[in-house]
Motif scaffolding. Structure first.
Motif, short mmCIF file in Angstrom:
data_model
loop_
_atom_site.label_atom_id
_atom_site.label_comp_id
_atom_site.label_asym_id
_atom_site.label_seq_id
_atom_site.Cartn_x
_atom_site.Cartn_y
_atom_site.Cartn_z
N SER A 39 0.80 -1.03 0.04
CA SER A 39 -0.05 0.07 -0.21
C SER A 39 0.88 1.26 0.11
CB SER A 39 -1.20 0.07 1.23
OG SER A 39 -0.35 -0.21 2.61
N GLY A 40 1.86 1.17 0.50
CA GLY A 40 3.02 2.29 0.71
C GLY A 40 3.37 2.55 -0.59
N GLN A 41 3.82 1.53 -1.36
CA GLN A 41 4.17 1.70 -2.83
C GLN A 41 3.15 2.17 -3.65
OE1 GLN A 41 5.83 -2.26 -3.85
NE2 GLN A 41 7.85 -2.06 -2.66
N GLY A 54 -2.07 9.44 -15.55
CA GLY A 54 -3.14 8.66 -15.04
C GLY A 54 -2.61 7.82 -13.76
N LEU A 55 -3.53 7.51 -12.94
CA LEU A 55 -3.15 6.69 -11.82
C LEU A 55 -2.77 5.40 -12.04
CD1 LEU A 55 -6.16 7.72 -9.40
CD2 LEU A 55 -3.55 8.26 -9.00
N PRO A 56 -1.98 4.42 -11.24
CA PRO A 56 -1.75 2.96 -11.42
C PRO A 56 -2.91 2.29 -11.65
CG PRO A 56 -0.75 4.00 -9.52
CD PRO A 56 -1.82 4.95 -9.83
N ARG A 57 -2.85 1.21 -12.97
CA ARG A 57 -3.90 0.51 -13.12
C ARG A 57 -3.66 -1.11 -12.77
NH1 ARG A 57 -7.18 3.14 -17.24
NH2 ARG A 57 -8.42 1.39 -16.89
N LEU A 58 -4.60 -1.89 -12.63
CA LEU A 58 -4.69 -3.08 -12.53
C LEU A 58 -4.15 -3.97 -13.73
CD1 LEU A 58 -7.79 -4.09 -10.17
CD2 LEU A 58 -5.34 -4.57 -9.94
N PHE A 67 -1.84 -4.90 -5.52
CA PHE A 67 -3.13 -4.96 -5.29
C PHE A 67 -3.48 -6.66 -4.78
CE2 PHE A 67 -4.41 -1.23 -7.24
CZ PHE A 67 -5.44 -0.98 -6.89
N ALA A 68 -2.68 -7.54 -5.26
CA ALA A 68 -2.76 -8.70 -4.64
C ALA A 68 -2.40 -8.90 -3.13
CB ALA A 68 -2.03 -9.76 -5.54
N GLY A 136 -12.78 1.81 -12.38
CA GLY A 136 -13.69 1.15 -11.76
C GLY A 136 -13.19 -0.14 -11.12
N ASP A 137 -12.43 -0.93 -11.95
CA ASP A 137 -12.06 -2.14 -11.38
C ASP A 137 -11.18 -1.83 -10.18
OD1 ASP A 137 -12.85 -3.40 -13.47
OD2 ASP A 137 -11.11 -3.53 -14.53
N GLU A 138 -10.28 -0.67 -10.21
CA GLU A 138 -9.31 -0.55 -9.03
C GLU A 138 -10.42 -0.18 -7.61
OE1 GLU A 138 -7.07 -0.21 -12.63
OE2 GLU A 138 -8.93 0.58 -12.04
#
Length: 269
Positions: A39-41, A54-58, A67-68, A136-138
Motif C-alpha cells: 500500500s505504501g508503494q 493517470g493513476l496506477p492500473r490493475l 493489489f494482490a 472502476g476495477d481498482e
C-alpha cells in the motif's frame, strides 16, 4: 439514485476522521507486512500521477501484484496476524484502503479549471464519471476489501464487548462502541449506495455486492433497527435492470437488514 460527487465522498470519507520506485520486494514477510509495504508503494505511485499518465492500473502486472497484497482479505484476516488482533492497527488498515479507493474516485476533481458556477460543477461531475469509467476495477476492488476489513473489525469489537455483561460496560466504553457502530454503518451504507450510481459494470458491482453480502449479518447487527429499515428502503430500486448474477448477493443483504432484533453492539448504537 442521482449522481452526486459530494454525497458518496461524504459517506465513504467519514471514517477517515478516526484517526520510491516501484520495485518488487525481494521477499514478502507476512500478510500484514505485505499490506503495509504494497500500500505504501501504491501511494507513492499515486503521488507521481499526472493528467497524462493517470493513476496506477490493475492491467499493469506490477500494479496487479501490489493489489494482490493490498486487497486479499481472506489472506489478511483469516490467517492469524498478531498485529491485526489490535483494533487500532486494524482501523488503520481499513482507513488506508478507503483512502486509496477515494484517491481513484477524486483523481483530477480538484485540478484548477477556467470555469465557475454550474459549468465548474458539471466539469467536476464529468471528471468523476471518467474516473468511474477508467478506474472502476481498482475502486471496486478496494471498496470490496473495505467490507472484509470492517467485517474483521466488527468481530474484534464483538469479542471485546461480549466478554462482560452490557450493564457492566462503562460510559466511555459505551460511547466508543456507539462511535464504532455508527462509523462502520456509514461505510457499509456508503458502499451499498455508491454501488447503485451509474457507470459501474456488472463485474465491478458483483465484487462489491458479494463482499457486502458476506458481511451483511455482522453489519446489520451493528445497526439500530430503524437504520436497517432506512437502508433496506434505499435498496428498493436496486433491482431495476439488475443482472441476474447480482441477485443472490442483494437478496442476502436484504434478508440481513430485515431482522428487527437488537442485541450485542446494536444496543450501543
Amino acid at each position: 439514485m442521482s449522481f452526486l460527487i459530494s454525497s458518496p465522498l461524504r459517506r465513504l470519507g467519514r471514517l477517515l476522521c478516526l484517526s520510491s520506485t516501484l520495485m518488487a520486494p525481494a521477499a514478502w514477510a507476512d500478510s500484514y507486512a505485505d499490506f503495509q509495504q504494497a500500500s505504501g508503494q501504491l501511494e507513492e505511485l499515486m503521488a507521481k500521477a499526472t493528467p497524462h499518465s493517470g493513476l496506477p492500473r490493475l492491467r499493469d502486472p506490477a500494479v496487479a501484484q501490489l493489489f494482490a497484497h493490498i486487497a486479499d482479505g481472506p489472506r489478511l484476516f483469516q490467517v492469524p496476524v498478531t498485529a491485526l488482533q489490535d483494533v487500532n492497527q486494524s482501523v488503520a488498515v481499513c482507513e488506508k484502503a478507503m483512502r486509496l479507493g477515494q484517491t481513484y474516485y477524486t483523481f483530477g476533481i480538484a485540478w484548477p479549471l477556467p470555469l465557475s458556477g454550474a459549468q465548474l460543477q458539471q466539469a467536476r461531475k464529468e471528471q468523476a464519471r471518467q474516473n468511474l469509467g477508467n478506474y472502476g476495477d481498482e475502486m471496486s476492488t478496494l471498496f470490496a476489501f473495505s467490507m472484509h476489513c470492517h467485517g474483521h473489525l466488527i468481530a474484534l469489537m464483538e469479542q471485546e464487548f461480549s466478554a462482560q455483561p452490557a450493564d457492566a460496560v462503562s460510559g466511555p466504553e459505551r460511547l466508543r462502541a456507539r462511535a464504532f457502530s455508527k462509523n462502520t454503518a456509514v461505510v457499509y451504507t456508503g458502499v451499498l449506495q455508491f454501488m447503485q450510481v451509474p457507470f459501474w459494470n456488472v463485474a465491478q458491482k458483483k465484487v462489491m455486492l458479494e463482499a457486502a453480502a458476506q458481511h451483511a449479518t455482522a453489519n446489520a447487527n451493528l445497526m439500530a433497527p430503524p437504520l436497517r429499515e432506512r437502508l433496506l428502503a434505499s435498496l428498493a430500486d436496486a433491482d431495476k435492470g439488475l443482472d441476474p448474477a447480482l441477485a443472490p448477493a442483494l437478496a442476502t443483504i436484504r434478508q440481513a437488514l430485515a431482522v428487527t432484533t437488537c442485541t450485542g453492539l446494536c444496543q450501543y448504537y
